[in-house]
Design a protein around this motif. Structure first.
Motif, PDB file in Angstrom:
ATOM      1  N   TRP A   8       1.034  -1.163   0.002  1.00  0.00           N
ATOM      2  CA  TRP A   8      -0.109  -0.057   0.033  1.00  0.00           C
ATOM      3  C   TRP A   8       0.821   1.206  -0.207  1.00  0.00           C
ATOM      4  O   TRP A   8       2.180   1.163   0.456  1.00  0.00           O
ATOM      5  N   SER A   9       0.331   2.434  -0.512  1.00  0.00           N
ATOM      6  CA  SER A   9       1.233   3.393  -0.696  1.00  0.00           C
ATOM      7  C   SER A   9       1.539   4.324   0.627  1.00  0.00           C
ATOM      8  O   SER A   9       2.429   5.062   0.756  1.00  0.00           O
ATOM      9  N   ALA A  10       0.749   4.226   1.734  1.00  0.00           N
ATOM     10  CA  ALA A  10       0.584   4.843   2.805  1.00  0.00           C
ATOM     11  C   ALA A  10       0.504   6.273   2.705  1.00  0.00           C
ATOM     12  O   ALA A  10       0.962   7.162   3.298  1.00  0.00           O
ATOM     13  N   GLY A  11      -0.405   6.623   1.725  1.00  0.00           N
ATOM     14  CA  GLY A  11      -0.868   7.958   1.006  1.00  0.00           C
ATOM     15  C   GLY A  11      -2.167   8.009   1.239  1.00  0.00           C
ATOM     16  O   GLY A  11      -3.097   7.327   1.551  1.00  0.00           O
ATOM     17  N   SER A  12      -2.542   8.886   0.232  1.00  0.00           N
ATOM     18  CA  SER A  12      -4.105   9.177  -0.182  1.00  0.00           C
ATOM     19  C   SER A  12      -4.310   8.180  -1.387  1.00  0.00           C
ATOM     20  O   SER A  12      -3.642   7.279  -1.656  1.00  0.00           O
ATOM     21  N   HIS A  22       8.286   4.616  -7.628  1.00  0.00           N
ATOM     22  CA  HIS A  22       8.603   3.457  -6.863  1.00  0.00           C
ATOM     23  C   HIS A  22       7.874   2.194  -7.132  1.00  0.00           C
ATOM     24  O   HIS A  22       8.029   1.002  -6.721  1.00  0.00           O
ATOM     25  N   TYR A  23       6.611   2.497  -8.011  1.00  0.00           N
ATOM     26  CA  TYR A  23       5.750   1.100  -8.254  1.00  0.00           C
ATOM     27  C   TYR A  23       5.651   1.082  -9.695  1.00  0.00           C
ATOM     28  O   TYR A  23       5.390   2.099 -10.443  1.00  0.00           O
ATOM     29  N   HIS A  24       5.799  -0.154 -10.244  1.00  0.00           N
ATOM     30  CA  HIS A  24       5.232  -0.230 -11.641  1.00  0.00           C
ATOM     31  C   HIS A  24       3.765  -0.019 -11.804  1.00  0.00           C
ATOM     32  O   HIS A  24       3.452   0.531 -13.083  1.00  0.00           O
ATOM     33  N   GLY A  69      -3.478   4.202  -0.830  1.00  0.00           N
ATOM     34  CA  GLY A  69      -4.180   4.612   0.519  1.00  0.00           C
ATOM     35  C   GLY A  69      -3.450   4.012   1.725  1.00  0.00           C
ATOM     36  O   GLY A  69      -2.292   3.899   1.694  1.00  0.00           O
ATOM     37  N   MET A  70      -4.124   4.183   2.878  1.00  0.00           N
ATOM     38  CA  MET A  70      -3.662   3.818   4.082  1.00  0.00           C
ATOM     39  C   MET A  70      -2.884   4.841   4.898  1.00  0.00           C
ATOM     40  O   MET A  70      -2.098   4.645   6.017  1.00  0.00           O
ATOM     41  N   LEU A  71      -2.881   6.055   4.485  1.00  0.00           N
ATOM     42  CA  LEU A  71      -2.139   7.118   5.313  1.00  0.00           C
ATOM     43  C   LEU A  71      -2.722   7.116   6.961  1.00  0.00           C
ATOM     44  O   LEU A  71      -3.748   7.223   6.905  1.00  0.00           O
ATOM     45  N   GLU A  84      -6.906   8.037   7.494  1.00  0.00           N
ATOM     46  CA  GLU A  84      -7.878   8.614   6.657  1.00  0.00           C
ATOM     47  C   GLU A  84      -8.320   7.954   5.273  1.00  0.00           C
ATOM     48  O   GLU A  84      -9.369   8.249   4.875  1.00  0.00           O
ATOM     49  N   TYR A  85      -7.372   6.704   4.682  1.00  0.00           N
ATOM     50  CA  TYR A  85      -7.662   6.329   3.547  1.00  0.00           C
ATOM     51  C   TYR A  85      -7.707   4.830   3.577  1.00  0.00           C
ATOM     52  O   TYR A  85      -6.867   4.414   3.037  1.00  0.00           O
ATOM     53  N   PRO A  86      -8.662   4.243   4.370  1.00  0.00           N
ATOM     54  CA  PRO A  86      -8.377   2.887   4.380  1.00  0.00           C
ATOM     55  C   PRO A  86      -8.709   2.371   2.938  1.00  0.00           C
ATOM     56  O   PRO A  86      -9.438   2.680   2.165  1.00  0.00           O
ATOM     57  N   LEU A  87      -8.032   1.036   2.583  1.00  0.00           N
ATOM     58  CA  LEU A  87      -8.023   0.718   1.456  1.00  0.00           C
ATOM     59  C   LEU A  87      -9.627   0.025   0.871  1.00  0.00           C
ATOM     60  O   LEU A  87     -10.333  -0.397   2.077  1.00  0.00           O
ATOM     61  N   LYS A  88      -9.907   0.031  -0.234  1.00  0.00           N
ATOM     62  CA  LYS A  88     -11.446  -0.410  -0.567  1.00  0.00           C
ATOM     63  C   LYS A  88     -11.311  -1.706  -1.185  1.00  0.00           C
ATOM     64  O   LYS A  88     -10.143  -2.099  -1.895  1.00  0.00           O
TER      65      LYS A  88
END
Length: 165
Positions: A8-12, A22-24, A69-71, A84-88
């Motif tokens: 997960w990106s740990a962002g929005s 950093h990701y393909h 997500g997952m910030l 704030e941004y749980p994965l869906k």
């Protein structure tokens, strides 16, 4: 290519330029797949400086996929804070399908060595900088799964899609 590593990106819910570097592949909050700046084949040789650096100690030959997500998420072994941004679920479903397509394209079997989470890679490689990473050790739409069950759940879903793509 020898494996796919899920993050997960740990962002929005939207990828930023750091994520794209950093990701393909990135899967945004609407389930749309975005291609990162590097192609998977760029990670066949990580000595030239042009590759997606997604997994410390495990980039060579690895395809990095991040769900955006997952910030703010944290987990201390007992208590989870979602942030704030749980994965869906739509993001996971798209990730399972994308993994299945990539497994077909690169002739990868679906097993714990070829399709794994960053969390699993860190556990298998405690000497690497990926040790202790918590992505992906939790699936918000299936919270009953324990961290060590998440990878098997993901691989089962990838197998289901693999039979249909």
């Amino acid at each position: 290519m020898k494996r796919i590593i899920l993050h997960w990106s740990a962002g929005s819910y939207k990828p930023n330029s750091t994520d794209m570097a950093h990701y393909h592949y990135l899967i945004d909050g609407e389930g749309e797949i975005k291609e990162g700046f590097c192609k998977p084949e760029d990670n066949l040789n990580c000595n030239d400086g042009r590759y997606a650096a997604h997994t410390g100690g495990g980039n060579t030959g690895s395809i990095g996929i991040a769900l955006c997500g997952m910030l703010g998420y944290s987990y201390n072994g007992k208590i989870r804070k979602l942030g704030e941004y749980p994965l869906k679920q739509i993001q996971f479903e798209r990730a399972y399908e994308l993994c299945a397509q990539l497994c077909k394209k690169y002739a990868l079997d679906i097993n714990p060595i070829t399709v794994m989470t960053h969390y699993e890679f860190g556990k298998r490689n405690p000497q690497s900088s990926s040790a202790g990473k918590i992505d992906i050790n939790f699936i918000p739409y299936n919270p009953a799964l324990k961290p060590d069950e998440v990878g098997d759940f993901i691989r089962d879903k990838v197998r289901w899609y693999y039979e249909r793509v």
